[in-house]
Design a protein around this motif. Structure first.
Motif, PDB file in Angstrom:
ATOM      1  N   LYS A 109     -14.612  18.291 -14.795  1.00 20.98           N
ATOM      2  CA  LYS A 109     -15.780  17.856 -13.901  1.00 20.98           C
ATOM      3  C   LYS A 109     -16.298  19.048 -13.058  1.00 20.98           C
ATOM      4  CE  LYS A 109     -13.369  13.268 -12.939  1.00 20.98           C
ATOM      5  NZ  LYS A 109     -12.668  12.717 -11.990  1.00 20.98           N
ATOM      6  N   PHE A 110     -17.427  18.814 -12.515  1.00 21.65           N
ATOM      7  CA  PHE A 110     -17.918  19.874 -11.861  1.00 21.65           C
ATOM      8  C   PHE A 110     -17.157  19.891 -10.308  1.00 21.65           C
ATOM      9  CE2 PHE A 110     -20.792  21.540  -8.536  1.00 21.65           C
ATOM     10  CZ  PHE A 110     -21.586  22.692  -8.998  1.00 21.65           C
ATOM     11  N   ILE A 111     -16.891  21.037  -9.754  1.00 20.42           N
ATOM     12  CA  ILE A 111     -16.091  21.066  -8.628  1.00 20.42           C
ATOM     13  C   ILE A 111     -16.974  21.923  -7.626  1.00 20.42           C
ATOM     14  CG2 ILE A 111     -13.781  22.098  -7.373  1.00 20.42           C
ATOM     15  CD1 ILE A 111     -12.554  22.119 -10.335  1.00 20.42           C
ATOM     16  N   CYS A 112     -17.063  21.359  -6.164  1.00 17.18           N
ATOM     17  CA  CYS A 112     -17.581  21.869  -5.288  1.00 17.18           C
ATOM     18  C   CYS A 112     -16.823  21.820  -3.872  1.00 17.18           C
ATOM     19  CB  CYS A 112     -19.021  21.222  -5.126  1.00 17.18           C
ATOM     20  SG  CYS A 112     -20.002  21.929  -3.762  1.00 17.18           S
ATOM     21  N   ARG A 113     -16.188  23.107  -3.368  1.00 14.76           N
ATOM     22  CA  ARG A 113     -15.460  22.656  -2.583  1.00 14.76           C
ATOM     23  C   ARG A 113     -14.889  24.202  -1.976  1.00 14.76           C
ATOM     24  NH1 ARG A 113     -11.529  20.061  -6.160  1.00 14.76           N
ATOM     25  NH2 ARG A 113      -9.821  21.623  -6.366  1.00 14.76           N
ATOM     26  N   ALA A 141     -18.134  26.377  -6.619  1.00 17.26           N
ATOM     27  CA  ALA A 141     -19.152  25.182  -7.226  1.00 17.26           C
ATOM     28  C   ALA A 141     -19.588  25.680  -8.502  1.00 17.26           C
ATOM     29  CB  ALA A 141     -20.453  25.197  -6.403  1.00 17.26           C
ATOM     30  N   HIS A 142     -18.672  24.806  -9.452  1.00 19.49           N
ATOM     31  CA  HIS A 142     -18.955  25.276 -11.002  1.00 19.49           C
ATOM     32  C   HIS A 142     -18.346  24.365 -11.872  1.00 19.49           C
ATOM     33  CE1 HIS A 142     -15.217  27.320  -9.886  1.00 19.49           C
ATOM     34  NE2 HIS A 142     -14.842  26.694 -10.587  1.00 19.49           N
ATOM     35  N   GLY A 143     -18.831  24.065 -12.976  1.00 22.13           N
ATOM     36  CA  GLY A 143     -18.234  23.285 -14.064  1.00 22.13           C
ATOM     37  C   GLY A 143     -17.445  23.814 -15.172  1.00 22.13           C
ATOM     38  N   GLU A 144     -17.801  25.380 -15.051  1.00 20.65           N
ATOM     39  CA  GLU A 144     -17.444  26.231 -16.437  1.00 20.65           C
ATOM     40  C   GLU A 144     -16.626  27.322 -15.557  1.00 20.65           C
ATOM     41  OE1 GLU A 144     -19.594  26.536 -19.750  1.00 20.65           O
ATOM     42  OE2 GLU A 144     -20.668  24.648 -19.516  1.00 20.65           O
ATOM     43  N   GLY A 145     -15.462  27.064 -14.644  1.00 23.04           N
ATOM     44  CA  GLY A 145     -14.920  28.278 -14.173  1.00 23.04           C
ATOM     45  C   GLY A 145     -13.757  28.645 -14.731  1.00 23.04           C
ATOM     46  N   ASN A 146     -13.144  28.170 -15.740  1.00 24.61           N
ATOM     47  CA  ASN A 146     -11.827  28.206 -16.353  1.00 24.61           C
ATOM     48  C   ASN A 146     -11.760  29.548 -17.210  1.00 24.61           C
ATOM     49  OD1 ASN A 146      -9.529  27.759 -17.534  1.00 24.61           O
ATOM     50  ND2 ASN A 146      -9.727  25.774 -18.241  1.00 24.61           N
ATOM     51  N   ASN A 171      -4.775  26.151  -8.057  1.00 24.97           N
ATOM     52  CA  ASN A 171      -5.936  26.624  -8.913  1.00 24.97           C
ATOM     53  C   ASN A 171      -6.706  25.276  -9.448  1.00 24.97           C
ATOM     54  OD1 ASN A 171      -7.060  27.353 -11.592  1.00 24.97           O
ATOM     55  ND2 ASN A 171      -5.272  28.358 -12.244  1.00 24.97           N
ATOM     56  N   PRO A 172      -7.813  25.459  -9.000  1.00 22.83           N
ATOM     57  CA  PRO A 172      -8.966  24.379  -9.179  1.00 22.83           C
ATOM     58  C   PRO A 172      -9.578  23.984 -10.472  1.00 22.83           C
ATOM     59  CG  PRO A 172     -10.060  26.215  -8.137  1.00 22.83           C
ATOM     60  CD  PRO A 172      -8.718  26.613  -8.318  1.00 22.83           C
ATOM     61  N   ASN A 173      -9.319  25.173 -11.376  1.00 25.31           N
ATOM     62  CA  ASN A 173     -10.100  24.818 -12.576  1.00 25.31           C
ATOM     63  C   ASN A 173      -9.393  25.122 -13.863  1.00 25.31           C
ATOM     64  OD1 ASN A 173     -10.076  27.744 -12.793  1.00 25.31           O
ATOM     65  ND2 ASN A 173     -12.009  27.865 -11.694  1.00 25.31           N
ATOM     66  N   GLY A 174      -8.130  25.691 -13.716  1.00 21.99           N
ATOM     67  CA  GLY A 174      -7.161  25.900 -14.957  1.00 21.99           C
ATOM     68  C   GLY A 174      -7.197  27.451 -15.316  1.00 21.99           C
ATOM     69  N   SER A 175      -8.022  28.248 -14.682  1.00 20.55           N
ATOM     70  CA  SER A 175      -8.380  29.577 -15.054  1.00 20.55           C
ATOM     71  C   SER A 175      -6.839  30.409 -15.328  1.00 20.55           C
ATOM     72  CB  SER A 175      -8.991  30.254 -13.766  1.00 20.55           C
ATOM     73  OG  SER A 175      -9.262  31.531 -14.150  1.00 20.55           O
TER      74      SER A 175
END
Length: 228
Positions: A109-113, A141-146, A171-175
């Motif tokens: 999902k796209f994350i914006c926060r 604010a991204h959908g591909e930030g992993n 960790n919001p995106n799994g990076s």
């Protein structure tokens, strides 16, 4: 100091970046269209966020082949500070200026926060105004930030102290390894997913990003001292 704000078809954070430099930092900034074939007149290069070329194929993949990206590579090789934020980070990865790759966020999902970041290395031209270990608040604010890289590359990033920012607390995106921002080995190219240009005034909820731009100017002026 004069900054180039690169504009690709689909960029949507270019005005934010321009405002951060011109109005908050008090330095010169100009929009530079993707068809331009020279960045010789600029001291620093900024690649903003957005969806360059609609993110077709994958994020940053088409922008990597634009005229101006070839000039960004030349500027980086010449030692000029180059900052890529969000989609700009993705372009730098595709261009080979930074190691690794981006995958879809872990929840797809796209994350914006807002996100909390930890300053892992404050001895770069992008972070010298921060304290080592300082925790700052910067929006994402991204959908591909992993962010992902292989084990060898990760070990090199650690050994060379190239991991500049990490996500703190969550960790919001799994990076991989909570990585939020890395530099090249020379330290003059920084890619980060969070948006420091959206955190340059307390009215925006945080002014923590302003120190990043102040760090660039401080470093640049320190290396351009005019002696009588």
């Amino acid at each position: 100091m004069k900054f180039a704000v690169i504009v690709f078809p689909g960029s949507n954070c270019d005005s934010d970046m321009y405002h951060a430099i011109k109005d908050e930092l008090g330095e010169e900034a100009e929009f530079v269209w993707h068809t331009e074939d020279s960045l010789d007149g600029y001291d620093g290069i900024l690649l903003p966020g957005g969806f360059s070329y609609g993110d077709y194929l994958r994020s940053g993949a088409i922008a990597r082949f634009s005229n101006v990206t070839s000039e960004v590579i030349k500027a980086a090789e010449a030692g000029k500070p180059v900052l890529g934020v969000c989609n700009g980070f993705q372009v730098l990865l595709e261009a080979g200026l930074l190691p690794g790759a981006m995958r879809r966020n872990k929840d797809l999902k796209f994350i914006c926060r807002p996100a909390n970041l930890k300053v892992e290395n404050n001895e770069t031209m992008f972070t010298n105004a921060y304290e080592q270990g300082e925790v700052i608040s910067v929006p994402i604010a991204h959908g591909e930030g992993n962010y992902y890289c292989d084990e060898k590359t990760l070990e090199e990033l650690k050994q060379n102290n190239q991991i500049v920012f990490s996500y703190h607390g969550e960790n919001p995106n799994g990076s991989l390894e909570d990585i939020a921002g890395i530099t090249n080995k020379s330290g003059n190219v920084l890619g980060m997913m969070p948006h420091p240009e959206r955190a340059v005034d307390s009215l925006l909820g945080s002014a923590d990003g302003l120190k990043l731009f102040q760090s660039i100017v401080k470093s640049w002026r320190g290396s351009h001292v005019v002696t009588a």
